[in-house]
Structure formats: structure tokens, C-alpha cells
Design an enzyme around this catalytic site. Structure first.
Site, short mmCIF file in Angstrom:
data_model
loop_
_atom_site.label_atom_id
_atom_site.label_comp_id
_atom_site.label_asym_id
_atom_site.label_seq_id
_atom_site.Cartn_x
_atom_site.Cartn_y
_atom_site.Cartn_z
N ARG A 81 13.85 -38.51 -36.16
CA ARG A 81 13.77 -38.21 -37.49
C ARG A 81 14.40 -39.26 -38.67
O ARG A 81 15.36 -39.80 -38.07
CB ARG A 81 14.09 -36.68 -38.05
CG ARG A 81 13.48 -35.66 -37.33
CD ARG A 81 14.09 -34.26 -37.87
NE ARG A 81 13.49 -33.17 -37.59
CZ ARG A 81 13.82 -32.63 -36.31
NH1 ARG A 81 15.04 -32.88 -35.70
NH2 ARG A 81 13.25 -31.49 -35.76
N HIS A 173 7.90 -41.24 -40.13
CA HIS A 173 7.54 -40.27 -39.41
C HIS A 173 6.22 -40.46 -38.70
O HIS A 173 5.92 -39.91 -37.62
CB HIS A 173 6.98 -39.32 -40.48
CG HIS A 173 7.13 -37.77 -39.99
ND1 HIS A 173 8.44 -37.37 -39.79
CD2 HIS A 173 6.58 -36.69 -40.17
CE1 HIS A 173 8.65 -35.96 -39.32
NE2 HIS A 173 7.17 -35.53 -39.60
N HIS A 199 12.39 -29.87 -31.38
CA HIS A 199 11.51 -28.70 -31.97
C HIS A 199 12.06 -27.33 -31.36
O HIS A 199 12.50 -27.35 -30.24
CB HIS A 199 10.24 -28.85 -31.69
CG HIS A 199 9.58 -29.93 -32.60
ND1 HIS A 199 8.34 -30.45 -32.11
CD2 HIS A 199 9.85 -30.44 -33.69
CE1 HIS A 199 7.92 -31.31 -32.98
NE2 HIS A 199 8.78 -31.08 -34.07
N TYR A 208 0.68 -31.62 -31.30
CA TYR A 208 0.19 -32.91 -30.76
C TYR A 208 -0.80 -33.09 -29.72
O TYR A 208 -1.26 -34.20 -29.35
CB TYR A 208 1.89 -33.78 -30.26
CG TYR A 208 2.51 -34.05 -31.35
CD1 TYR A 208 2.50 -35.08 -32.06
CD2 TYR A 208 3.61 -33.21 -31.54
CE1 TYR A 208 3.36 -35.34 -33.13
CE2 TYR A 208 4.58 -33.44 -32.54
CZ TYR A 208 4.38 -34.50 -33.20
OH TYR A 208 5.35 -34.84 -34.32
#
Length: 221
Positions: A81, A173, A199, A208
Site C-alpha cells: 500500500r 494502487h 487482507h 482479483y
């Protein structure tokens, strides 16, 4: 109207009617039992491998481009991130082990592997980093004043890099999404991708799987 606009309107109606209830102008809130429509889950934007190569395969010119290449390589290599990248200190990395320790959401730390090309780019950056480290900052990535690089600065530098490389605007991102989709496509291991992305819920990672339905069809067949 799209679902998000309808959600906003319904929220306004509920608040307005609640005000009328408090003022005893009406006796019931007619919007209280109306359910809001669910927003469609937008697929993340990901670059294909050719575009990633076009973005990253260049010889940097000057210290700032050496830094920018290391940033882009690390974002794509490890799926960080933006806040995780900017929060990295020098001692967050182990060049020998090819790993980095990041502080993610909820103050959770995780160790991530770093690819060979990213390691090389980081090595190149560390050679010139000391020149810019006038404030003796522990931050891995510094601005031209020697202070920790901000989130916004990373975004702007990536935009500048993508323009220079003749690509659409690339965000941090997008590189994280590209990392996730390419790892998932080549491995099929959703749990491993979940772990690397940090996550807490695998449902977040499952988005995804929708990026490359053609590949999933081949796997199914």
C-alpha cells in the site's frame, strides 16, 4: 441514477424526515423502511505485464529517478500500500534475505519477499540516498530536502514517470493491483495473495479472481 447516488439521496431523505419527526411535524419517517441499493463492486485497474515492463525497464537519469525506479519496482514487486511504502525505514529491509517488514492496517506487521529487480533498484538507491540524508532520517525513501517522502509526492512522481514512459497515469494502487492479479494468475493461490496483500478478509482478495475470467475458464476446463 447509479446506486451510490441513490444511497446518498435516501440518506438525505431519512435525515430530513427524522428532523421533521423531532419537530413533531410528521408522525412517521416514510423513508425508514426503504433499503438502499448495493453499490456494484468496481474491478481494480491493473496493468498487463507488457505495460509494467514498459514502465519499469529504463535507465534512470539522476538521483530522483533512481529513487523513483526503486519505489515503482518495490510497489510492483511486493504489492505494498502507498502508506506502507512511505512508512518504510532503512531497517525495515533485509537486502540479504530479500524481504521487507511493513506496518499495515490495524498496526499489523507482515514480512514480504522482494523480487530480484526491485532489490537491484533499491541497492542503486541506497548508494545515493546518503547524499540526500541531511536530516539523518531513518526513512527509506527521502525527498530532495532529506525528509521522509510523503504519500502525495509518491503519487506525483509516479504520474510523472508514467507520462515520461508514454503510459496512462499510473498510481501506486494500480501497481498493487497489478502485483496481485499477476501473482494470482500465475499461481492460482488466493490464500497466498491474501497474506501478501495484508487482507484480513479473503472476500476482499477474491475481487482479483474477476480480473482475468478467460484465464479462470482455462483453469476450469
Amino acid at each position: 441514477l447509479n446506486p451510490r447516488s441513490l444511497q446518498r439521496m435516501l440518506s438525505s431523505f431519512r435525515s430530513f424526515f427524522n428532523y421533521l419527526l423531532d419537530e413533531e411535524i410528521i408522525g412517521i419517517n416514510p423513508a425508514s423502511n426503504i433499503s438502499s441499493p448495493k453499490s456494484a463492486k468496481l474491478l481494480p485497474k491493473a496493468l498487463d505485464t507488457d505495460l509494467v515492463s514498459k514502465l519499469l525497464d529504463f535507465k534512470p537519469n539522476g538521483n530522483l529517478e533512481i529513487r523513483d525506479k526503486a519505489i515503482a519496482e518495490l510497489l510492483y514487486s511486493s504489492g505494498l500500500r502507498l502508506s506502507e511504502l512511505c512508512g518504510l525505514d532503512i531497517d525495515s529491509l533485509s537486502i540479504k534475505e530479500r524481504t521487507c517488514r511493513v506496518l499495515g492496517k490495524g498496526n499489523k506487521t507482515r514480512d514480504l519477499p522482494i523480487g530480484e529487480k526491485a532489490i537491484k533498484a533499491i541497492r542503486d538507491w541506497l548508494l545515493v540516498r546518503d547524499i540526500m540524508s541531511v536530516s539523518r532520517s531513518k526513512a527509506l525513501f527521502l525527498n530532495k530536502n532529506g525528509s521522509r517522502l510523503s504519500n502525495r509526492s509518491v503519487q506525483l512522481r509516479l504520474e510523472k514517470l508514467s507520462k515520461k514512459r508514454g503510459l496512462p497515469l499510473v498510481s501506486p494502487h494500480m501497481l498493487r493491483h497489478s502485483f496481485a492479479s499477476h501473482i494470482l494468475e500465475s499461481s492460482g493461490d488466493l490464500r497466498a495473495v491474501q497474506e501478501m496483500l495484508g487482507h484480513s478478509d479473503i472476500g476482499t482478495t477474491q475481487i482479483y479472481t474477476k480480473l482475468d475470467f478467460q484465464h479462470l475458464s482455462k483453469v476450469y476446463d
